[in-house]
Design an enzyme around this catalytic site. Structure first.
Site, PDB file in Angstrom:
ATOM      1  N   SER A  33       0.975  -1.296   0.060  1.00 32.82           N
ATOM      2  CA  SER A  33       0.275  -0.484   0.087  1.00 32.82           C
ATOM      3  C   SER A  33       0.713   1.786   0.368  1.00 32.82           C
ATOM      4  O   SER A  33       1.388   2.015   0.955  1.00 32.82           O
ATOM      5  CB  SER A  33      -1.076   0.455   1.288  1.00 32.82           C
ATOM      6  OG  SER A  33      -2.276  -0.162   1.006  1.00 32.82           O
ATOM      7  N   HIS A  64      -3.305   0.108  -5.496  1.00 30.02           N
ATOM      8  CA  HIS A  64      -3.422  -1.098  -6.157  1.00 30.02           C
ATOM      9  C   HIS A  64      -3.274  -1.944  -7.572  1.00 30.02           C
ATOM     10  O   HIS A  64      -3.346  -2.258  -7.823  1.00 30.02           O
ATOM     11  CB  HIS A  64      -3.296  -2.373  -5.575  1.00 30.02           C
ATOM     12  CG  HIS A  64      -3.590  -2.001  -3.785  1.00 30.02           C
ATOM     13  ND1 HIS A  64      -2.596  -2.645  -3.324  1.00 30.02           N
ATOM     14  CD2 HIS A  64      -4.540  -1.593  -2.788  1.00 30.02           C
ATOM     15  CE1 HIS A  64      -2.322  -3.143  -1.965  1.00 30.02           C
ATOM     16  NE2 HIS A  64      -2.963  -2.197  -1.293  1.00 30.02           N
ATOM     17  N   HIS A  86      -5.677  -8.830  -2.547  1.00 29.58           N
ATOM     18  CA  HIS A  86      -6.110  -9.479  -1.591  1.00 29.58           C
ATOM     19  C   HIS A  86      -7.456 -10.710  -1.663  1.00 29.58           C
ATOM     20  O   HIS A  86      -8.378 -10.365  -2.344  1.00 29.58           O
ATOM     21  CB  HIS A  86      -6.373  -8.044  -0.585  1.00 29.58           C
ATOM     22  CG  HIS A  86      -5.565  -7.106  -0.791  1.00 29.58           C
ATOM     23  ND1 HIS A  86      -5.262  -6.076  -1.687  1.00 29.58           N
ATOM     24  CD2 HIS A  86      -4.018  -6.678   0.301  1.00 29.58           C
ATOM     25  CE1 HIS A  86      -3.666  -5.040  -0.519  1.00 29.58           C
ATOM     26  NE2 HIS A  86      -3.342  -5.768  -0.396  1.00 29.58           N
ATOM     27  N   TYR A  88      -9.729 -10.279   0.632  1.00 34.09           N
ATOM     28  CA  TYR A  88     -10.869 -10.009   0.543  1.00 34.09           C
ATOM     29  C   TYR A  88     -11.567  -9.298  -0.147  1.00 34.09           C
ATOM     30  O   TYR A  88     -12.996  -8.758  -0.333  1.00 34.09           O
ATOM     31  CB  TYR A  88     -10.208  -8.598   1.930  1.00 34.09           C
ATOM     32  CG  TYR A  88      -9.713  -7.536   1.698  1.00 34.09           C
ATOM     33  CD1 TYR A  88     -10.327  -6.646   0.542  1.00 34.09           C
ATOM     34  CD2 TYR A  88      -8.349  -6.795   2.490  1.00 34.09           C
ATOM     35  CE1 TYR A  88      -9.771  -5.418   0.192  1.00 34.09           C
ATOM     36  CE2 TYR A  88      -7.350  -6.270   2.010  1.00 34.09           C
ATOM     37  CZ  TYR A  88      -8.268  -5.812   0.589  1.00 34.09           C
ATOM     38  OH  TYR A  88      -6.914  -4.663   0.285  1.00 34.09           O
ATOM     39  N   GLU A  89     -11.182  -9.273  -1.356  1.00 30.98           N
ATOM     40  CA  GLU A  89     -11.663  -8.382  -2.680  1.00 30.98           C
ATOM     41  C   GLU A  89     -12.448  -9.910  -3.556  1.00 30.98           C
ATOM     42  O   GLU A  89     -12.988  -9.864  -3.937  1.00 30.98           O
ATOM     43  CB  GLU A  89     -10.526  -8.650  -4.168  1.00 30.98           C
ATOM     44  CG  GLU A  89     -10.071  -6.981  -3.098  1.00 30.98           C
ATOM     45  CD  GLU A  89      -8.322  -7.043  -4.326  1.00 30.98           C
ATOM     46  OE1 GLU A  89      -8.912  -6.330  -5.296  1.00 30.98           O
ATOM     47  OE2 GLU A  89      -7.220  -7.071  -4.169  1.00 30.98           O
ATOM     48  N   ALA A 116       1.826  -2.554   4.240  1.00 33.36           N
ATOM     49  CA  ALA A 116       1.500  -1.132   4.820  1.00 33.36           C
ATOM     50  C   ALA A 116       1.302  -2.065   6.145  1.00 33.36           C
ATOM     51  O   ALA A 116      -0.011  -3.402   5.752  1.00 33.36           O
ATOM     52  CB  ALA A 116       0.838  -0.494   4.358  1.00 33.36           C
ATOM     53  N   MET A 214      -2.887  -7.598   5.618  1.00 36.49           N
ATOM     54  CA  MET A 214      -4.293  -8.150   5.349  1.00 36.49           C
ATOM     55  C   MET A 214      -3.622  -9.195   3.728  1.00 36.49           C
ATOM     56  O   MET A 214      -4.192  -9.097   3.620  1.00 36.49           O
ATOM     57  CB  MET A 214      -5.402  -7.522   4.789  1.00 36.49           C
ATOM     58  CG  MET A 214      -6.108  -6.567   6.041  1.00 36.49           C
ATOM     59  SD  MET A 214      -6.692  -5.299   5.292  1.00 36.49           S
ATOM     60  CE  MET A 214      -7.839  -4.584   6.672  1.00 36.49           C
ATOM     61  N   SER A 215      -2.357  -9.380   4.300  1.00 38.20           N
ATOM     62  CA  SER A 215      -1.240  -9.405   2.694  1.00 38.20           C
ATOM     63  C   SER A 215      -0.916 -10.856   3.411  1.00 38.20           C
ATOM     64  O   SER A 215      -0.262 -10.554   4.219  1.00 38.20           O
ATOM     65  CB  SER A 215      -1.466  -8.697   1.636  1.00 38.20           C
ATOM     66  OG  SER A 215      -0.085  -7.735   2.664  1.00 38.20           O
ATOM     67  N   ASN A 238       0.359   2.735  11.152  1.00 44.70           N
ATOM     68  CA  ASN A 238      -0.741   3.320  12.621  1.00 44.70           C
ATOM     69  C   ASN A 238      -0.501   2.178  13.251  1.00 44.70           C
ATOM     70  O   ASN A 238       0.425   0.864  12.736  1.00 44.70           O
ATOM     71  CB  ASN A 238      -2.341   3.115  11.462  1.00 44.70           C
ATOM     72  CG  ASN A 238      -2.446   1.961  10.693  1.00 44.70           C
ATOM     73  OD1 ASN A 238      -1.933   1.749   9.727  1.00 44.70           O
ATOM     74  ND2 ASN A 238      -3.109   0.962  11.917  1.00 44.70           N
ATOM     75  N   HIS A 250      -8.224   4.440   6.091  1.00 42.97           N
ATOM     76  CA  HIS A 250      -7.298   3.900   4.970  1.00 42.97           C
ATOM     77  C   HIS A 250      -6.313   4.963   3.899  1.00 42.97           C
ATOM     78  O   HIS A 250      -4.929   4.222   3.992  1.00 42.97           O
ATOM     79  CB  HIS A 250      -8.200   3.636   3.434  1.00 42.97           C
ATOM     80  CG  HIS A 250      -6.844   3.090   2.343  1.00 42.97           C
ATOM     81  ND1 HIS A 250      -6.518   2.038   2.480  1.00 42.97           N
ATOM     82  CD2 HIS A 250      -7.105   3.149   0.958  1.00 42.97           C
ATOM     83  CE1 HIS A 250      -6.131   1.637   1.310  1.00 42.97           C
ATOM     84  NE2 HIS A 250      -5.887   2.314   0.697  1.00 42.97           N
TER      85      HIS A 250
HETATM   86  N1  HPA Z   1      -5.120  -3.058  10.592  1.00 37.51           N
HETATM   87  C1  HPA Z   1      -4.786  -4.260   9.432  1.00 37.51           C
HETATM   88  N2  HPA Z   1      -4.317  -4.055   8.116  1.00 37.51           N
HETATM   89  C2  HPA Z   1      -3.643  -2.770   8.230  1.00 37.51           C
HETATM   90  C3  HPA Z   1      -3.730  -1.502   9.047  1.00 37.51           C
HETATM   91  C4  HPA Z   1      -4.038  -2.061  10.751  1.00 37.51           C
HETATM   92  O1  HPA Z   1      -3.808  -1.334  11.563  1.00 37.51           O
HETATM   93  N3  HPA Z   1      -2.866  -0.588   8.797  1.00 37.51           N
HETATM   94  C5  HPA Z   1      -2.636  -1.215   7.272  1.00 37.51           C
HETATM   95  N4  HPA Z   1      -2.875  -1.939   7.012  1.00 37.51           N
END
Ligand code: HPA
Length: 279
Positions: A33, A64, A86, A88-89, A116, A214-215, A238, A250
């Site tokens: 990301s 992406h 991903h 989740y898609e 990320a 998530m990857s 974050n 996001h």
């Molecule tokens: N959680 C899950 N996936 C993420 C996060 C998060 O806080 N930040 C960036 N991708």
């Protein structure tokens, strides 16, 4: 045609790429990301949009935009994935890891995964980079479920050193040499797309997890299965849910990744140059 549709799709995607380029990469890089600007570091020889490869999973997430970039980082032949898909898609997990297996078929020996991630370790800060030492995969589907592709790897592959110690050491040394502060830790993949709840983050922390995303983990498992040497870095975009006063979004993830991008690019480039000498 074989009797395995996953394998057949891999071969047809491989043919589609080989109709366009005969480039043989040594290192594959998956850009996470907001880290897509990395293309600037590459002396580009060929680009292939994922949409040009019939059957290839195409990402729907903003930020992406998907293509393979073939070229050189210094003298090292690389293939770069600008954009990943991903789970989740809504893709089958075998499609999510198809690009990784494809990179292996193209000749790749080392796979550099980036993402990320949310910081779960309370000593982390937004913008930190984290060397992935190990992962937790149990919250995501295993990409090896289904008939084993014996030509790729064994049915029950060992996962005790997915992130190769020798590559970790190169990245660690490279970070030091370039004055880049590098955290280290364990990355857990959850499916998303919702971010985690604060209770889930507390659970992950108690399980020994330092970063969550998530990857990456399913990619690392498929890569290790087929004999790629894996390494990875997370950009902590974050602090995870419940660890800061503000809710997650996001945009914030992308902004923090953008801020870290120059350090990330330097670390990847200088590490890849050293990988070139090690394979
Ligand atoms: N959680 C899950 N996936 C993420 C996060 C998060 O806080 N930040 C960036 N991708």
């Amino acid at each position: 045609m074989t009797d395995n549709p996953v394998y057949d799709k891999l071969l047809s995607c491989l043919n589609a790429i080989r109709e366009k380029t005969d480039f043989v990469p040594k290192v594959g890089i998956v850009l996470g990301s907001g880290l897509g600007d990395y293309a600037q570091q590459i002396d580009i020889c060929a680009e292939i949009a994922y949409t040009e490869i019939k059957g290839f999973p195409v990402s729907t997430v903003p930020g992406h935009a998907g293509k393979f970039i073939f070229g050189y980082v210094d003298q090292v032949p690389i293939v770069c994935m600008k954009g990943r898909v991903h789970y989740y898609e809504g893709y089958a997990i075998s499609d999510v890891v198809l690009p990784i297996r494809l990179m292996k078929f193209l000749g790749t020996e080392i796979l550099f995964l980036t993402n990320a991630a949310g910081g779960v370790n309370p000593s982390f800060h937004a913008g930190d980079l984290m060397l992935i030492r190990d992962h937790i995969s149990v919250f995501a589907p295993n990409p090896l479920i289904g008939a084993n592709l014996d030509t790729l790897g064994v049915r029950f592959p060992d996962m005790s050193a997915v992130y190769r110690p020798e590559l970790q050491e190169i990245i660690r040394t490279t970070a030091k040499e370039n004055g880049i502060y590098l955290q280290e830790g364990v990355y857990a993949q959850l499916t998303g797309p919702s971010y985690e709840s604060p209770a889930e983050i507390r659970m992950l922390r108690s399980f020994g997890c330092d970063a969550v995303g998530m990857s990456t983990v399913v990619e690392a498992i498929a890569a290790n299965h087929c004999g790629l040497k894996v390494c990875g870095i997370s950009c902590i975009s974050n602090l995870a849910a419940g660890m800061s006063a503000t809710p997650l979004n996001h945009k914030e993830v992308q902004e923090a990744a953008d801020e870290a991008a120059p350090r990330f690019q330097k670390l990847v480039t200088e590490s890849v140059k050293k990988f070139g000498a090690s394979v």
